[in-house]
Design an enzyme around this catalytic site. Structure first.
Site, PDB file in Angstrom:
ATOM      1  N   LEU A  60     -19.966   3.820 -15.308  1.00 46.24           N
ATOM      2  CA  LEU A  60     -20.082   2.490 -15.895  1.00 46.24           C
ATOM      3  C   LEU A  60     -19.380   1.528 -14.954  1.00 46.24           C
ATOM      4  CD1 LEU A  60     -19.164   3.235 -19.651  1.00 46.24           C
ATOM      5  CD2 LEU A  60     -21.458   3.041 -18.657  1.00 46.24           C
ATOM      6  N   ASP A  61     -19.877   0.314 -14.857  1.00 43.05           N
ATOM      7  CA  ASP A  61     -19.244  -0.679 -13.997  1.00 43.05           C
ATOM      8  C   ASP A  61     -17.830  -0.982 -14.488  1.00 43.05           C
ATOM      9  OD1 ASP A  61     -21.594  -0.872 -12.518  1.00 43.05           O
ATOM     10  OD2 ASP A  61     -22.383  -2.479 -13.795  1.00 43.05           O
ATOM     11  N   ARG A  62     -17.026  -1.522 -13.593  1.00 45.09           N
ATOM     12  CA  ARG A  62     -15.625  -1.814 -13.907  1.00 45.09           C
ATOM     13  C   ARG A  62     -15.481  -2.593 -15.215  1.00 45.09           C
ATOM     14  NH1 ARG A  62     -11.137  -3.066 -10.472  1.00 45.09           N
ATOM     15  NH2 ARG A  62     -12.523  -3.113  -8.662  1.00 45.09           N
TER      16      ARG A  62
END
Length: 239
Positions: A60-62
């Protein structure tokens, strides 16, 4: 680092990823990651999967929150990676996007590639843009509208549930930018709102359904976080 654990057994770990932390290291940032935490908590995971991404099945993105699946041994890792590759998992996301999406249900089928203009981005590949470079990859996202809202100043917003069929980097973010409905707070993909309303991109991994070792298919869920609920309330949504 501590993370809320949604599910755990001898093979599998599912956490509720918070905002602001990377899943695994990259070449541009030196900071603690979930991959580091996983090896520290479970030293045997150092032998699982790819070096530097040990135990990491997907990412998952930051600034994306929600369900993150991790593997504690190589048998589970191979099982999970195979299901993601074959698109037999079922992933559900929630997002707040700018503008009024008129169709209650829809499908975005737009190939993605790396963007020439920004190494961080993925861009929709079409005849109107010359921003793509490298390999073009098929990407499909289905969605349904959960609720629509119009603020007092006349601006429209839509709360959507997203079902990515493929799993490309930044797929949901790039796809909604591609149909001119960027995710609120996602300045990398064209959101006009920015930090004045949302301190991050309003994207949350709500649930993941997958078969895990020694069990039948299971569904793991993470509640919509408080910061996203606040933005929903600020924009006049009832949910």
């Amino acid at each position: 680092m501590k993370f809320p654990i949604i599910y755990e057994d001898e093979h599998t770990l599912v956490i509720d990823k918070p905002v602001g932390i990377m899943v695994h290291p990259d070449d541009r940032n030196v900071e603690p990651t979930i991959a580091d935490w996983l090896i520290e908590k479970y030293p045997n995971v150092a032998k699982v999967g790819e070096k530097g991404r040990n135990g990491i099945v997907h990412r998952l993105d930051r600034n994306t929150t929600g369900v993150l699946l991790l593997a504690k041994d190589n048998s589970a890792y191979r099982t999970f990676k195979s299901q993601f590759k074959e698109h037999t998992t079922r992933k559900v996301y929630r997002a707040i996007v700018e503008g009024n999406i008129r169709e209650d249900n829809g499908m975005i089928s737009m190939s993605l590639a790396r963007a020439k203009s920004d190494f961080r981005k993925r861009t929709v590949v079409d005849m109107y843009s010359d921003d793509s470079r490298g390999e073009e990859r098929e990407a499909i996202t289905r969605y349904k509208v959960v609720e629509r809202s119009k603020t007092k100043d006349g601006k429209d917003y839509t709360y959507v549930e997203c079902y990515p069929i493929t799993g490309r980097t930044h797929q949901i973010r790039a796809h909604f930018r591609g149909i001119r409905h960027p995710i609120v707070g996602d300045d990398l993909y064209g959101s006009k709102i920015g930090a004045t309303l949302a301190p991050r991109s309003m994207l949350h991994a709500l649930s993941l359904t997958i078969k895990i070792p020694e069990h039948d298919e299971m569904t793991f869920e993470a509640k919509v976080p408080k910061d996203m609920k606040k933005v929903l309330a600020d924009l006049g949504f009832s949910c």
